[in-house]
Design a protein around this motif. Structure first.
Motif, PDB file in Angstrom:
ATOM      1  N   ILE A 203     -26.356  48.103 119.472  1.00  0.00           N
ATOM      2  CA  ILE A 203     -27.082  48.584 118.289  1.00  0.00           C
ATOM      3  C   ILE A 203     -26.777  50.057 118.040  1.00  0.00           C
ATOM      4  N   VAL A 204     -26.821  50.854 119.104  1.00  0.00           N
ATOM      5  CA  VAL A 204     -26.551  52.291 118.978  1.00  0.00           C
ATOM      6  C   VAL A 204     -25.135  52.526 118.470  1.00  0.00           C
TER       7      VAL A 204
ATOM      8  N   ARG B 284     -27.918  39.699 111.748  1.00  0.00           N
ATOM      9  CA  ARG B 284     -27.505  40.015 113.103  1.00  0.00           C
ATOM     10  C   ARG B 284     -28.323  41.165 113.685  1.00  0.00           C
ATOM     11  N   GLU B 285     -28.667  42.122 112.855  1.00  0.00           N
ATOM     12  CA  GLU B 285     -29.490  43.234 113.318  1.00  0.00           C
ATOM     13  C   GLU B 285     -30.830  42.722 113.828  1.00  0.00           C
TER      14      GLU B 285
ATOM     15  N   GLU C 203     -20.155  38.686 118.092  1.00  0.00           N
ATOM     16  CA  GLU C 203     -20.425  37.998 116.840  1.00  0.00           C
ATOM     17  C   GLU C 203     -21.507  38.699 116.034  1.00  0.00           C
ATOM     18  N   SER C 204     -22.225  39.617 116.658  1.00  0.00           N
ATOM     19  CA  SER C 204     -23.277  40.336 115.955  1.00  0.00           C
ATOM     20  C   SER C 204     -22.721  41.354 114.980  1.00  0.00           C
TER      21      SER C 204
ATOM     22  N   ARG D 247     -34.472  41.378 118.286  1.00  0.00           N
ATOM     23  CA  ARG D 247     -35.320  40.354 118.895  1.00  0.00           C
ATOM     24  C   ARG D 247     -34.862  40.086 120.330  1.00  0.00           C
ATOM     25  N   LYS D 248     -33.556  39.980 120.520  1.00  0.00           N
ATOM     26  CA  LYS D 248     -33.020  39.731 121.855  1.00  0.00           C
ATOM     27  C   LYS D 248     -33.329  40.901 122.782  1.00  0.00           C
ATOM     28  N   TYR D 249     -33.153  42.110 122.296  1.00  0.00           N
ATOM     29  CA  TYR D 249     -33.387  43.294 123.111  1.00  0.00           C
ATOM     30  C   TYR D 249     -34.820  43.341 123.631  1.00  0.00           C
ATOM     31  N   ASN D 250     -35.777  43.171 122.745  1.00  0.00           N
ATOM     32  CA  ASN D 250     -37.176  43.245 123.153  1.00  0.00           C
ATOM     33  C   ASN D 250     -37.616  42.012 123.942  1.00  0.00           C
TER      34      ASN D 250
END
Length: 337
Positions: free
Chosen positions: A155-156, A106-107, A74-75, A112-115
């Motif tokens: 993200i990548v 979404r970015e 969904e991102s 935020r989720k990653y960190n």
């Protein structure tokens, strides 16, 4: 009945003090050691790992379960149509343009989720003990890091076309497209690690600057290499045709430059010419250069033929030096030592 007996025996062994356990026969001791050893090895790997993240004041107030529910699929910006593949893009890169871009919202959520996931993993890591590892804690840390890796890859993947776009812009005869893409991809991953989403900037802006800095550094290194070869090549080549084993050899720095010049000539020199040059100037072994007679025996040709091939190869190197001088627009006087 056998399984039950084995279970009780294993439980009895685990409950023994360490000193008493060590005195047991090997047949009983090995039943618990592999599991314990495996846990300790996993704990040590996690403790040795440096878990870096971009801190945020909001992490303490975030709900871990709510953050985890952000769906990676969904991102993606499903509302935008995929960009048409530009002309000239290799087939193996065309699939990048079928991956939708990330919306600003979404970015931010993904970063935020990653960190946050790495922040949670670091917090668990701080209380992990290698001497008495907790299986549950180890599994939580490993799962958090695995989830974080999935977010990073998302993200990548959504930003790889950014690398391709910049590589197409800066690629030329001296800086190959594939080489720039390779460098840019590594820079993109590093940029994900360093990007601070809380500042309000788009990641594409930050990543573009990082990728271009990488390209400029690569170009600067290549320019300096060409300049060094251009200044050093005439003098090196001028004295090169008749090296003898007992003659004074060039210094280490000169040999490095001469070897670089030979490597740049691989498409113009034959394998036999390269072999002769490397042997006669000890470019690989660093030992005393073999005589023409020794080389002739090794190559299965006469001594005079070795001399002819050496002189021809030196001539080709002189041509390259002239081309480098012309491309750098240097005056002959600038090459004088």
């Amino acid at each position: 009945m056998v399984a039950t007996t084995s279970h009780f025996r294993r439980q009895a062994v685990v409950s023994l003090p360490n000193a008493a356990r060590e005195s047991l026969p090997d047949a009983m001791a090995v039943e618990v050691e592999p599991t314990t050893r495996n846990l300790r090895e996993r704990a040590e790997r996690l403790l040795d790992r440096e878990i870096q993240f971009i801190p945020s004041a909001e992490f303490g107030q975030l709900d871990a379960e709510a953050v985890q529910t952000i769906d990676l699929e969904e991102s993606l910006d499903s509302g935008r149509k995929s960009t048409t593949v530009p002309e000239g893009i290799p087939a193996y890169l065309a699939s990048l343009y079928r991956t939708p871009l990330l919306t600003p919202v979404r970015e931010r959520q993904l970063f935020r989720k990653y960190n946050f996931l790495k922040w949670l993993a670091r917090r668990e890591q701080a209380s992990l003990k290698a001497s008495r590892p907790s299986r549950a804690k180890i599994e939580r840390i490993e799962q958090l890091l695995a989830d974080a890796a999935l977010v990073r890859n998302q993200i990548v993947q959504a930003n790889l076309r950014l690398v391709v776009a910049n590589a197409r812009k800066y690629a030329d005869a001296e800086h190959g497209f594939d080489d720039l893409v390779s460098d840019g991809n590594l820079t993109l991953v590093q940029a994900v690690e360093k990007f601070d989403y809380s500042r309000g900037f788009r990641f594409s802006t930050y990543a573009t600057h990082a990728i271009r800095r990488t390209f400029f550094r690569r170009m600067d290194r290549r320019q300096k290499e060409r300049a060094r070869l251009t200044f050093a090549a005439p003098e090196l080549i001028q004295t090169a045709p008749q090296p003898e084993p007992d003659a004074d050899q060039a210094g280490p720095a000169d040999l490095v430059l001469f070897e670089a010049l030979v490597e740049r000539m691989r498409d113009r020199l034959s394998e036999r010419e390269i072999t002769i040059l490397k042997a006669r100037y000890s470019l690989e072994t660093g030992e005393v250069a073999p005589t023409l007679q020794v080389l002739a025996r090794e190559l299965g040709i006469c001594k005079e033929r070795v001399r002819q091939l050496q002189i021809r190869a030196i001539g080709k190197l002189r041509e390259l030096a002239g081309e480098l001088q012309s491309s750098m627009n240097l005056e002959p006087s600038m090459l004088e030592v």
